[in-house]
Write an enzyme that holds these catalytic residues in place. Structure first.
Site, PDB file in Angstrom:
ATOM      1  N   ARG A   1       0.823  -1.224   0.000  1.00  0.00           N
ATOM      2  CA  ARG A   1       0.000   0.000   0.000  1.00  0.00           C
ATOM      3  C   ARG A   1       0.848   1.261   0.000  1.00  0.00           C
ATOM      4  O   ARG A   1       0.449   2.295  -0.532  1.00  0.00           O
ATOM      5  CB  ARG A   1      -0.975  -0.011   1.184  1.00  0.00           C
ATOM      6  CG  ARG A   1      -2.190  -0.928   0.969  1.00  0.00           C
ATOM      7  CD  ARG A   1      -3.184  -0.807   2.122  1.00  0.00           C
ATOM      8  NE  ARG A   1      -2.596  -1.272   3.359  1.00  0.00           N
ATOM      9  CZ  ARG A   1      -2.713  -2.523   3.838  1.00  0.00           C
ATOM     10  NH1 ARG A   1      -3.425  -3.415   3.187  1.00  0.00           N
ATOM     11  NH2 ARG A   1      -2.134  -2.865   4.961  1.00  0.00           N
TER      12      ARG A   1
ATOM     13  N   GLU B   1       3.610  -9.555  15.115  1.00  0.00           N
ATOM     14  CA  GLU B   1       2.945  -9.976  16.351  1.00  0.00           C
ATOM     15  C   GLU B   1       3.318 -11.432  16.664  1.00  0.00           C
ATOM     16  O   GLU B   1       3.606 -11.780  17.801  1.00  0.00           O
ATOM     17  CB  GLU B   1       1.437  -9.807  16.175  1.00  0.00           C
ATOM     18  CG  GLU B   1       0.680  -9.666  17.480  1.00  0.00           C
ATOM     19  CD  GLU B   1      -0.808  -9.450  17.217  1.00  0.00           C
ATOM     20  OE1 GLU B   1      -1.580  -9.693  18.135  1.00  0.00           O
ATOM     21  OE2 GLU B   1      -1.180  -9.058  16.088  1.00  0.00           O
TER      22      GLU B   1
END
Lengths: 174, 174
Positions: free
Chosen positions: B62, B99
């Site tokens: 993006r 994560e």
């Protein structure tokens, strides 16, 4: 014309990438030079400047680099075509042929309105399989393809034949 | 200010994407609207307009959409940071924490010259792990980071703390 030759000579051949026997056309030397990047963008836009364009549709990932700049110049929006599982909302998807096997591309179902005039953008036209798949995806969404613009066309692969229903523009031919 | 509120209200919350419990900030409604896309770009550029920038560095995928438009406006080049195995020539790479587990990002070794003034661009600042990894990659290449610009900052994740050595700008805070 001299500009186009300068642009062409900046494309770097990388042998045996992504696998043995393939000569990859590396566009990063064009991207990193502000003058060449601007020249690439202006030439990709050139045939479509005076046409009504509602949205640029760009194909992940290198297409995004050109598509973002082109949409901004045209004062229109940009609609990303992404690999399977990357877009968060409801999508239309299409499977398209690769040299070996198939892959899936997606677009949000609410991205394109019926009758929207679309300029499709990607960095490179090879066999045309990806672009043809995306054209079907745009038409499934109700969009009308004004044209397809590439920086590079590998003319010996005859990808234009797969896209013969659309105006196809490429800046550099190899 | 009214413009910024309009931009903010266009960001779409998608619950449970990419997995249960995550509320994904979907920027595609901003991208597809030419006025909002232009507003996003102008506001991401705003603090850096009068600074000397040699290159925009943008993070796949993006970040490429914003980076392409911003580099074109700044008349400078754009250097893509990509996932492992995507860049064809010799690369510097860095592992960064996600994560769960780690991922690898790469930049061409010849992309950044010693002393180049770099504006780093991505769509979203979350924990800051990715951006911090890319800053190390830029510095390993000899670049000097003028600033880091995001469209969205998830302020509750405190990613700014990981980037405290750099000027960090975000247009929209959640």
């Amino acid at each position: 014309m001299k500009d186009i030759e300068t642009l062409k000579s900046a494309i770097r051949d990388v042998p045996d990438f992504p696998r043995k026997g393939i000569i990859f056309k590396d566009i990063t030397p064009v991207l990193k030079d502000g003058k060449l990047f601007s020249l690439a963008i202006e030439n990709m836009l050139e045939p479509f400047r005076d046409q009504k364009i509602d949205s640029v549709v760009a194909i992940e990932a290198r297409g995004f680099i050109f598509g973002g700049a082109m949409a901004n110049i045209l004062n229109c929006g940009i609609i990303p075509i992404r690999k399977s599982g990357k877009l968060p909302s409801k999508t239309h998807s299409i499977d398209y042929e690769l040299e070996y096997g198939t892959d899936t591309l997606e677009v949000h179902t609410d991205a394109i309105n019926k009758g929207d005039k679309i300029l499709l953008v990607d960095d490179l036209l090879a066999t045309g399989g990806t672009a043809r798949g995306v054209c079907k995806l745009i038409e499934k969404s109700g969009g009308e393809i004004v044209g397809i613009s590439f920086l590079i066309e590998l003319a010996f692969l005859n990808g234009r034949e797969k896209l013969k229903n659309y105006p196809v523009h490429s800046v550099l031919q190899f």
